[in-house]
Design an enzyme around this catalytic site. Structure first.
Site, short mmCIF file in Angstrom:
data_model
loop_
_atom_site.label_atom_id
_atom_site.label_comp_id
_atom_site.label_asym_id
_atom_site.label_seq_id
_atom_site.Cartn_x
_atom_site.Cartn_y
_atom_site.Cartn_z
N ASP A 37 -26.25 12.83 17.12
CA ASP A 37 -27.68 12.82 17.45
C ASP A 37 -27.81 12.43 18.92
OD1 ASP A 37 -27.32 10.09 17.56
OD2 ASP A 37 -28.61 9.63 15.84
N ALA A 38 -29.01 12.05 19.34
CA ALA A 38 -29.23 11.81 20.77
C ALA A 38 -28.57 10.52 21.27
CB ALA A 38 -30.73 11.79 21.06
N ARG A 80 -27.05 18.68 35.86
CA ARG A 80 -26.55 18.45 34.50
C ARG A 80 -27.24 19.41 33.52
NH1 ARG A 80 -23.11 14.79 31.57
NH2 ARG A 80 -23.48 15.41 29.43
N HIS A 91 -15.20 9.29 16.00
CA HIS A 91 -15.19 8.10 16.85
C HIS A 91 -14.14 7.13 16.31
CE1 HIS A 91 -16.45 4.99 19.50
NE2 HIS A 91 -16.73 4.17 18.51
C1 GRF Z 1 -9.81 10.37 19.30
O1 GRF Z 1 -9.42 9.09 18.87
C2 GRF Z 1 -11.31 10.47 19.39
O2 GRF Z 1 -11.99 9.82 18.38
C3 GRF Z 1 -11.54 9.79 20.72
O3 GRF Z 1 -10.53 10.29 21.54
C4 GRF Z 1 -9.41 10.64 20.74
C5 GRF Z 1 -9.10 12.08 20.99
O4 GRF Z 1 -7.82 12.41 20.62
N1 GRF Z 1 -12.87 10.03 21.21
P1 GRF Z 1 -7.25 13.90 20.67
O5 GRF Z 1 -7.66 14.53 22.00
O6 GRF Z 1 -7.83 14.65 19.51
O7 GRF Z 1 -5.78 13.74 20.56
#
Ligand code: GRF
Length: 205
Positions: free
Chosen positions: A142-143, A68, A110
């Site tokens: 962040d982490a 990784r 998110h």
């Molecule tokens: C978004 O809702 C993002 O927040 C989540 O996955 C989705 C990604 O959508 N983590 P896209 O690939 O931009 O259509």
């Protein structure tokens, strides 16, 4: 006017957030341009969107590396090549190393109102919890997992008949608008991060 802010966007899937940024960047007054798009897997619509827009792409797949740490280092190196002012993780489904985050100011979206419902299943977890309002959050990575200082948030009401897909679709519509608005303001006005407080404008950049 100064040079457009250089964005590297990281994706893992359909890339509709990326597309919203690409569309916004087509207007010079937006103040930013996407200089590269990276992914952790091949054959995704996010990469196809970048290719159609004539933007350089790169793929770093964890399974192609022995460790990784090797993947982390390679991702940092390839992103560095494009000299971004800002990295936007837009539906990128990998955690980024501290070396990467120390090097690049990185934002992530998110699909929930942080600090509620972090992790892979924000819309599902919000629905199962029975909240009446959820939404989307843009934050400085962040982490932790979805724990960073918050740049912007947008609320979305949960409908009586929502399922995970319908709720996530409505969140994504609001999420894209929030992302485009915040990244544009950051590009034009700068950003200052002091502890958990994020300010766009004034002394930023
Ligand atoms: C978004 O809702 C993002 O927040 C989540 O996955 C989705 C990604 O959508 N983590 P896209 O690939 O931009 O259509």
């Amino acid at each position: 006017m100064h040079q457009p802010t250089r964005l590297v966007v990281l994706v893992s899937g359909s890339g509709t957030n990326l597309q919203a940024l690409l569309d916004a960047c087509a207007e010079p007054s937006y103040g930013a341009r996407v200089v590269a798009v990276g992914a952790d897997r091949e054959d995704i619509e996010g990469l196809a969107r970048a290719e159609r827009a004539g933007i350089p792409t790169f793929v770093r797949q964890v399974s192609d590396f022995e460790t990784r740490e090797g993947w982390d280092a390679s991702l940092t190196t390839v992103v560095e090549r494009f000299e971004p002012d800002l990295v936007v993780s837009a539906g990128f489904m990998k955690l980024l190393s501290t070396e990467f985050l120390d090097r690049f100011l990185t934002l992530n979206t998110h699909p929930a109102l942080c600090p509620a419902f972090p992790g892979m299943h924000g819309p599902r977890d919000a629905l199962e919890h029975g909240v009446k309002v959820t939404g989307a959050t843009l934050f400085v990575v962040d982490a932790g997992v979805d724990t960073g200082p918050i740049v912007a948030q947008v609320p979305v009401e949960v409908a009586e008949d929502d399922d995970v897909a319908s709720l996530h679709e409505r969140i994504k519509t609001a999420e894209r608008a929030m992302l485009v608005d915040a990244v544009g303001r950051i590009a034009r006005e700068g950003i200052a991060v002091e502890g958990r407080r994020v300010r766009i404008g004034a002394e930023g950049r």
